[in-house]
Design a protein around this motif. Structure first.
Motif, short mmCIF file in Angstrom:
data_model
loop_
_atom_site.label_atom_id
_atom_site.label_comp_id
_atom_site.label_asym_id
_atom_site.label_seq_id
_atom_site.Cartn_x
_atom_site.Cartn_y
_atom_site.Cartn_z
N THR A 12 0.77 -1.19 -0.11
CA THR A 12 0.03 -0.05 0.06
C THR A 12 0.90 1.43 -0.09
N SER A 70 1.64 6.63 -0.97
CA SER A 70 0.84 5.38 -1.16
C SER A 70 0.98 4.99 -2.74
N LYS A 143 -9.13 2.90 4.18
CA LYS A 143 -8.42 1.39 4.29
C LYS A 143 -9.42 0.53 4.75
#
Length: 243
Positions: A12, A70, A143
Motif C-alpha cells: 500500500t 501510497s 482503508k
C-alpha cells in the motif's frame, strides 16, 4: 505479525522497508488494511502540523503527501473506475473501459472531483490539529472500506482482487473494525464522529452495489476507488458537520 504488516505496507505504500516480504503474508491478513491508513494519514497530518502555511496550501501538500506515499496506487483505481462508470453500452464495454490502460474523460472527471473535494474539505477546518485528526480518521476509514470490499466483494474476473478475496474471511470485518478504535479516539467532536461513522459504512455498501450492477462484481480498481472515495466522503462529512 511483523511480516504481514511489512507486506501490507509494501503493498500500500512506497516506503523503503528492506527485503520484500512474500505477498501471501498480507493476502492472508487483509483485515490489517486500516493500519496502512494510520501511516499514510499520519504522514499527511505531519505536513499540516509542521508546515507554517495557509490552510489551503497545507491541504494540497498533505493530500499530495498521502498520494505520494501510497504511490498513487489507489488513485489509479479511482481513475479506472471513472472510465468504467462513464462508459456507455453493455457490461462488457464497461469492464473493458475499467480494465484497459488508457485514461478517458470519465477518469479525468472523477479523479478531479474527488481530489478537489478532498483538498477543499481538508482546508475548511479552522484548526490544524482538527484537520490533521480528520485526515488520519479519513485515511484509516478509507482503508477499512477496502478491507470490507476485499472480504465481501465478489470478483468478476481472475486477478489480484480475486486472490485477496479468496484468502479473506467474512469475519475479517471484526478485527478490521477493532483497528478503527484509535481513530475514534482522535480529538474530534463526538457528533462529527457519529456522522462520519454512518458515511464510513454507507460508502462501501453503495460502491459494492454499484460495482455489481455495472460490472457484475468487484476488482482491484473498484476496491482502490472505494478507499479514495470513502476518504473524500469522510473528510467532506466531517467538514460539513464541523462548520
Amino acid at each position: 505479525m511483523i511480516e504481514p504488516v511489512r507486506a501490507l505496507l509494501q503493498f500500500t505504500t512506497v516506503l523503503p522497508l528492506g527485503k520484500i516480504v512474500p505477498f501471501e503474508a498480507f493476502a492472508r491478513n487483509t483485515w490489517l488494511y486500516p493500519l496502512a491508513g494510520y501511516i499514510t494519514g499520519g504522514i499527511g497530518a505531519l505536513v499540516i502540523l509542521l508546515l507554517p502555511a495557509p490552510s489551503f496550501v497545507q491541504a494540497v501538500l498533505a493530500t499530495g503527501a498521502v498520494l505520494l506515499v501510497s504511490g498513487a496506487n489507489h488513485l489509479d483505481g479511482l481513475l479506472d473506475f471513472g472510465d468504467g462508470l462513464m462508459a456507455h453500452g453493455s457490461r462488457e464495454k464497461r469492464i473493458r473501459a475499467l480494465t484497459d490502460r488508457q485514461m478517458g474523460t470519465g477518469a479525468l472527471a472523477l479523479g478531479m472531483m474527488v481530489t478537489l473535494l478532498t483538498v477543499a474539505s481538508l482546508s475548511s477546518f479552522h484548526q490544524a490539529l482538527t484537520a490533521a485528526s480528520a485526515l488520519i480518521f479519513a485515511e484509516a476509514g478509507g482503508k477499512w472500506s477496502m478491507a470490507i470490499l476485499t472480504a465481501y466483494g465478489r470478483p468478476f474476473h481472475e486477478g489480484l482482487h480475486a486472490v485477496l478475496h479468496e484468502q479473506s474471511r467474512k469475519w475479517f470485518v471484526v478485527p478490521a473494525t477493532l483497528l478503527l478504535i484509535p481513530a475514534f479516539l482522535l480529538p474530534l467532536p463526538g457528533v462529527a464522529k457519529a456522522g462520519a461513522a454512518i458515511v464510513l459504512v454507507v460508502v462501501p455498501l453503495c460502491m459494492q452495489a454499484l460495482a455489481y450492477r455495472l460490472f457484475g462484481g468487484v476488482n482491484g480498481d473498484v476496491t482502490g476507488a472505494t478507499g479514495e472515495i470513502n476518504r473524500c466522503a469522510l473528510l467532506t462529512a466531517l467538514a460539513i458537520i464541523l462548520v
